[in-house]
Scaffold this motif. Sequence first.
Motif, PDB file in Angstrom:
ATOM      1  N   GLU A 127       0.809  -1.218   0.000  1.00 15.15           N
ATOM      2  CA  GLU A 127       0.000   0.000   0.000  1.00 15.15           C
ATOM      3  C   GLU A 127       0.844   1.271   0.000  1.00 15.15           C
ATOM      4  O   GLU A 127       0.432   2.283  -0.549  1.00 15.15           O
ATOM      5  N   VAL A 128       2.034   1.231   0.625  1.00 20.88           N
ATOM      6  CA  VAL A 128       2.851   2.443   0.721  1.00 20.88           C
ATOM      7  C   VAL A 128       3.940   2.527  -0.346  1.00 20.88           C
ATOM      8  O   VAL A 128       4.619   3.549  -0.448  1.00 20.88           O
ATOM      9  N   VAL A 129       4.098   1.495  -1.139  1.00 22.53           N
ATOM     10  CA  VAL A 129       5.161   1.516  -2.146  1.00 22.53           C
ATOM     11  C   VAL A 129       5.050   2.710  -3.103  1.00 22.53           C
ATOM     12  O   VAL A 129       6.071   3.218  -3.550  1.00 22.53           O
ATOM     13  N   PRO A 130       3.851   3.231  -3.398  1.00 17.75           N
ATOM     14  CA  PRO A 130       3.795   4.426  -4.263  1.00 17.75           C
ATOM     15  C   PRO A 130       4.489   5.653  -3.672  1.00 17.75           C
ATOM     16  O   PRO A 130       4.899   6.544  -4.413  1.00 17.75           O
ATOM     17  N   ALA A 131       4.644   5.708  -2.362  1.00 23.48           N
ATOM     18  CA  ALA A 131       5.359   6.838  -1.767  1.00 23.48           C
ATOM     19  C   ALA A 131       6.847   6.769  -2.101  1.00 23.48           C
ATOM     20  O   ALA A 131       7.490   7.800  -2.312  1.00 23.48           O
ATOM     21  N   ALA A 132       7.397   5.562  -2.151  1.00 23.32           N
ATOM     22  CA  ALA A 132       8.815   5.391  -2.479  1.00 23.32           C
ATOM     23  C   ALA A 132       9.051   5.342  -3.981  1.00 23.32           C
ATOM     24  O   ALA A 132      10.095   5.782  -4.461  1.00 23.32           O
ATOM     25  N   PHE A 133       8.085   4.789  -4.700  1.00 23.30           N
ATOM     26  CA  PHE A 133       8.207   4.623  -6.149  1.00 23.30           C
ATOM     27  C   PHE A 133       6.918   5.141  -6.798  1.00 23.30           C
ATOM     28  O   PHE A 133       6.028   4.358  -7.139  1.00 23.30           O
ATOM     29  N   PRO A 134       6.780   6.467  -6.967  1.00 22.44           N
ATOM     30  CA  PRO A 134       5.522   7.033  -7.475  1.00 22.44           C
ATOM     31  C   PRO A 134       5.069   6.456  -8.816  1.00 22.44           C
ATOM     32  O   PRO A 134       3.863   6.386  -9.082  1.00 22.44           O
ATOM     33  N   ALA A 191      14.898  -0.375 -12.110  1.00 21.73           N
ATOM     34  CA  ALA A 191      14.908   0.216 -13.459  1.00 21.73           C
ATOM     35  C   ALA A 191      13.994  -0.566 -14.402  1.00 21.73           C
ATOM     36  O   ALA A 191      13.241   0.028 -15.186  1.00 21.73           O
ATOM     37  N   ALA A 192      14.036  -1.880 -14.329  1.00 19.48           N
ATOM     38  CA  ALA A 192      13.194  -2.705 -15.214  1.00 19.48           C
ATOM     39  C   ALA A 192      11.707  -2.467 -14.934  1.00 19.48           C
ATOM     40  O   ALA A 192      10.909  -2.306 -15.870  1.00 19.48           O
ATOM     41  N   TRP A 193      11.323  -2.429 -13.665  1.00 16.26           N
ATOM     42  CA  TRP A 193       9.926  -2.173 -13.328  1.00 16.26           C
ATOM     43  C   TRP A 193       9.517  -0.745 -13.688  1.00 16.26           C
ATOM     44  O   TRP A 193       8.379  -0.503 -14.100  1.00 16.26           O
ATOM     45  N   ARG A 194      10.430   0.217 -13.551  1.00 14.82           N
ATOM     46  CA  ARG A 194      10.122   1.596 -13.944  1.00 14.82           C
ATOM     47  C   ARG A 194       9.833   1.650 -15.443  1.00 14.82           C
ATOM     48  O   ARG A 194       8.892   2.321 -15.881  1.00 14.82           O
ATOM     49  N   HIS A 195      10.601   0.916 -16.228  1.00 14.53           N
ATOM     50  CA  HIS A 195      10.359   0.875 -17.675  1.00 14.53           C
ATOM     51  C   HIS A 195       9.003   0.236 -17.981  1.00 14.53           C
ATOM     52  O   HIS A 195       8.300   0.673 -18.899  1.00 14.53           O
ATOM     53  N   THR A 196       8.645  -0.785 -17.217  1.00 15.88           N
ATOM     54  CA  THR A 196       7.331  -1.397 -17.395  1.00 15.88           C
ATOM     55  C   THR A 196       6.232  -0.377 -17.100  1.00 15.88           C
ATOM     56  O   THR A 196       5.240  -0.285 -17.835  1.00 15.88           O
ATOM     57  N   ALA A 197       6.412   0.412 -16.057  1.00 19.36           N
ATOM     58  CA  ALA A 197       5.431   1.452 -15.725  1.00 19.36           C
ATOM     59  C   ALA A 197       5.354   2.495 -16.843  1.00 19.36           C
ATOM     60  O   ALA A 197       4.264   3.001 -17.131  1.00 19.36           O
ATOM     61  N   GLU A 198       6.487   2.809 -17.454  1.00 17.37           N
ATOM     62  CA  GLU A 198       6.488   3.769 -18.562  1.00 17.37           C
ATOM     63  C   GLU A 198       5.614   3.278 -19.712  1.00 17.37           C
ATOM     64  O   GLU A 198       4.908   4.065 -20.344  1.00 17.37           O
TER      65      GLU A 198
END
Length: 160
Positions: A80-87, A125-132
């Motif tokens: 639930e709080v992971v969006p605070a660390a990784f918006p 980085a890989a998950w950030r690219h997936t979010a992109e």
Amino acid sequence: MSAPEVNFSDLSNKPLAVVGQVERSATRSVRIRRRGKDVQDLVLVTEERAAQVTEVVTATTRMFLALMEHDDVARTLATEVVPAAFPWVRFLPKEDVQAFVVELVETLAAAESLRNPAPVANLVAAWRHTAEVHADPALAEILQRDGEDLGPVPAPSEPE
């Protein structure tokens, strides 16, 4: 607080002055600027400060992992709080956010045992690219289309 900066030539021409800057710096470090394409800057840091940083990262990681292993509520709360660390996780489907948290915890444990942060940085980085991809509806639609596998991609040719 950022570290003072010096040119690489200062390190070779005035090493005692650079070491003095390291010792006087609040961060106990100096950024060594290097010129050139695809050349990374360096950071000169005291051994004591490097050990302190390692100790803090290790302690924080171990505490987080212990919480995650010990308590179902902590695992739910982490998701639930992971969006605070990784918006950027806000662009991921809910099941992907959960998969990211699980993979992050597993990778943190493995990387901490090696005292090597690179696997964690690569995972994020890989998950950030997936979010992109999920953030761009046109791109997401293209990548979700059915299509045929065209086989392996050849290595890029050498630039001329």
